[in-house]
Design an enzyme around this catalytic site. Sequence first.
Site, PDB file in Angstrom:
ATOM      1  N   GLU A  62       0.819  -1.207   0.000  1.00  0.00           N
ATOM      2  CA  GLU A  62       0.000   0.000   0.000  1.00  0.00           C
ATOM      3  C   GLU A  62       0.860   1.268   0.000  1.00  0.00           C
ATOM      4  OE1 GLU A  62      -2.048  -2.837   2.993  1.00  0.00           O
ATOM      5  OE2 GLU A  62      -0.107  -2.651   1.992  1.00  0.00           O
ATOM      6  N   CYS A  85      -2.571  -3.254   7.219  1.00  0.00           N
ATOM      7  CA  CYS A  85      -2.180  -3.461   8.616  1.00  0.00           C
ATOM      8  C   CYS A  85      -2.437  -2.207   9.447  1.00  0.00           C
ATOM      9  CB  CYS A  85      -0.714  -3.872   8.709  1.00  0.00           C
ATOM     10  SG  CYS A  85       0.460  -2.583   8.279  1.00  0.00           S
ATOM     11  N   ASP A 211      20.775 -41.250  -2.455  1.00  0.00           N
ATOM     12  CA  ASP A 211      20.883 -40.403  -3.647  1.00  0.00           C
ATOM     13  C   ASP A 211      21.949 -39.320  -3.546  1.00  0.00           C
ATOM     14  OD1 ASP A 211      18.788 -41.841  -4.735  1.00  0.00           O
ATOM     15  OD2 ASP A 211      17.252 -40.431  -4.062  1.00  0.00           O
ATOM     16  N   LEU A 215      19.817 -30.875  -2.763  1.00  0.00           N
ATOM     17  CA  LEU A 215      18.670 -30.211  -2.132  1.00  0.00           C
ATOM     18  C   LEU A 215      18.735 -28.696  -2.292  1.00  0.00           C
ATOM     19  CD1 LEU A 215      18.156 -32.276   1.150  1.00  0.00           C
ATOM     20  CD2 LEU A 215      17.226 -32.689  -1.122  1.00  0.00           C
TER      21      LEU A 215
END
Length: 387
Positions: A62, A85, A211, A215
């Site tokens: 805003e 807010c 594996d 990640l």
Amino acid sequence: MDKIMDKKGNSSDAYFISKTFELAKKVEGLTSPNPMVGAVVVKDGIVVGEGWHKKAGQPHAEVIALNNAGEKAKGATIYVSLEPCSHFGKTPPCVYKIKASGIKRVVAAVRDPNPLVSGNGFDYLRNNEIEVIYGILEEKARKLNEVFFKYITSGLPFITIKEAITLDGKIGYKNSKKKSYLSSSKSLEYTHYLRFINDAIMVSAKTVIKDNPMLDVRANRGGIKNKFLSKKWTKIILDPDLSVPIDSKIFSTYGDVLIFTSTGYDKEKHKKKELLKEKGAIINDVYYNNIKGKRFLNLQEIFKECGRLKITSIFVEAGPTLFSSLICEKGFDKLIFNLTPDILGHKNGVDLFEALNLKGKDRVKCGGLKIKKTGDELFLSYYPKHE
């Protein structure tokens, strides 16, 4: 009372609210623990200012939109994807800026679920003779910030399970000595995008051992690589016995490594803990259940701790055991199947559902299907239906 206009508003209200969603999604994955918010200032049917919240601690949507509008904001309408807010956090309340800018009408998609805000922003605006309408495209607004809505109301992260699965329900090859992908390169790129928009990725120690994954986020969809450098990222490993090798690739890629292990240590486990900490791992002890000689960590305790660490969303890439635990305990908020056009057969493939043991009629119902197509593959997204 706030003017709600039967939660639909007029056609132009819906149009401009949809614009706020588009703006908000420009920074999907970067605003945690804050919601994604977009704002548009409109005067005489013309957009005179727009903005979106880029990151926690930075100006809200805003404020940016009103600054862009300048003097043109006087007498205008501001459209926002979430209630403005009304409390002091890292930034001042947006409702003060709205009042000072001379805005005469505020249209919001949905009330903020944050107890510090919920309804108070609307009350402040209404008490200062600013017209308030909310409930425009409300369900879409909730979906946009589904992570925030869960986290702010429960303190728990939003859990997404993702599985790459063949037509016959397999997730990989049995006895394979090297990692093999079922998904195409395009589907892997989308999977990495899904990783990016979450705060953390979760796997079991078995996955790390078998594996040796990185990640990380490697896809460059929409410039993700550049954005990712400013994002907090956590790799969560469920490791009851601290069996993760200290030379695993997870320690050489970006982001924190958070390992959950079982309470109770012998000499060897203490030694391994110190070695993992030297590699940068954060170790958390949690209670566990001993079932048939195997330790199963308490998932709810893990999720509570993640919430306390302000991890608002977790992307779980699970093997059969972890998948079964999450499904049976109803410990997930979204389920995504990356359906690949392959059939591996019983002898060759690892069955995703082999460990799943639902009792009697205790089936898990899902709904809200969304489909994304990548080549010959599909991403099927579902939400659980809790009865």
